[in-house]
Design a protein around this motif. Sequence first.
Motif, mmCIF file in Angstrom:
data_model
loop_
_atom_site.group_PDB
_atom_site.id
_atom_site.type_symbol
_atom_site.label_atom_id
_atom_site.label_comp_id
_atom_site.label_asym_id
_atom_site.label_seq_id
_atom_site.Cartn_x
_atom_site.Cartn_y
_atom_site.Cartn_z
ATOM 1 N N GLY A 186 0.821 -1.206 0.000
ATOM 2 C CA GLY A 186 0.000 0.000 0.000
ATOM 3 C C GLY A 186 0.848 1.246 0.000
ATOM 4 N N MET A 187 0.203 2.362 -0.181
ATOM 5 C CA MET A 187 0.889 3.652 -0.178
ATOM 6 C C MET A 187 1.315 4.000 1.247
ATOM 7 S SD MET A 187 1.019 4.722 -3.267
ATOM 8 C CE MET A 187 1.347 6.471 -3.146
ATOM 9 N N PRO A 188 2.329 4.880 1.401
ATOM 10 C CA PRO A 188 2.722 5.318 2.752
ATOM 11 C C PRO A 188 1.536 5.933 3.494
ATOM 12 C CG PRO A 188 4.325 6.051 1.131
ATOM 13 C CD PRO A 188 3.179 5.467 0.364
ATOM 14 N N ARG A 189 1.507 5.702 4.796
ATOM 15 C CA ARG A 189 0.463 6.224 5.684
ATOM 16 C C ARG A 189 -0.931 5.685 5.347
ATOM 17 N NH1 ARG A 189 4.162 7.014 8.426
ATOM 18 N NH2 ARG A 189 5.208 8.951 8.889
ATOM 19 N N SER A 190 -0.986 4.497 4.735
ATOM 20 C CA SER A 190 -2.295 3.929 4.393
ATOM 21 C C SER A 190 -2.715 2.826 5.357
ATOM 22 C CB SER A 190 -2.269 3.382 2.957
ATOM 23 O OG SER A 190 -1.368 2.285 2.874
ATOM 24 N N GLY A 191 -1.871 2.541 6.378
ATOM 25 C CA GLY A 191 -2.240 1.541 7.383
ATOM 26 C C GLY A 191 -1.565 0.193 7.211
ATOM 27 N N THR A 192 -0.583 0.092 6.285
ATOM 28 C CA THR A 192 0.051 -1.209 6.035
ATOM 29 C C THR A 192 0.831 -1.709 7.253
ATOM 30 O OG1 THR A 192 1.872 -0.009 4.983
ATOM 31 C CG2 THR A 192 0.219 -0.955 3.528
ATOM 32 N N THR A 193 1.542 -0.814 7.930
ATOM 33 C CA THR A 193 2.321 -1.222 9.098
ATOM 34 C C THR A 193 1.397 -1.688 10.221
ATOM 35 O OG1 THR A 193 4.037 0.360 8.496
ATOM 36 C CG2 THR A 193 4.109 -0.505 10.734
ATOM 37 N N LEU A 194 0.328 -0.959 10.435
ATOM 38 C CA LEU A 194 -0.654 -1.334 11.458
ATOM 39 C C LEU A 194 -1.216 -2.716 11.135
ATOM 40 C CD1 LEU A 194 -2.439 -0.636 13.914
ATOM 41 C CD2 LEU A 194 -4.032 0.422 12.314
#
Length: 198
Positions: A186-194
């Motif tokens: 996903g794009m940065p700041r789209s929740g992928t890390t979460l």
Amino acid sequence: MIELAQCLFSIYLRFKNKKCLIERRELVEKAILLAPDDVHIRHELGLIYEEDGDFEKAKEFFRAVLSSAPDFLPSLTHLASVSRTDAPEALLAELEGALEKESSFSYQERCRAYQALGKCYDVKRNYDKAFECFQSGNEIAAEIFSFNQSDHENYIQKLMDTYSSDAIEQFWPKATAPDKPIFIVGMPRSGTTLLEYM
């Protein structure tokens, strides 16, 4: 010592092994006792506090660096980053001044500095200055990063060869469980890390 600390951080970024962060902190804290005035050690300790989210402590170390080395671009950059919402004009002027001088800092450091400066001006709603800074950063990035389809395909092939199922089984036995892998993209700041941590 600093090189080893940076190496430990790189290993952490790749494998998410928190033990590397603990060892890195211990190493840098020992190093600062041996050389309390070393700007690189102070800066590294500032980075550790910044990564921990202790921005006030991080600012202390970045300011300590700048008290003895006012044009030390990495500390100026990170001080601007952690002060983004309330960065004083004097700090932005110092960062701009350091960028205008001929320096030994790398293209990457100069690029990061322009990006940090642009974000500060963006928060201050000085959009023209922000755009100028982002443009300068992008121009530097264009000089050092170029995309080559063939090189990229070779790099991906090497990754696939290096991280074969045999290699993964050797280092991460549980990673070859029969379950199908899930790729989170996903794009940065789209929740992928979460989502990864969930």
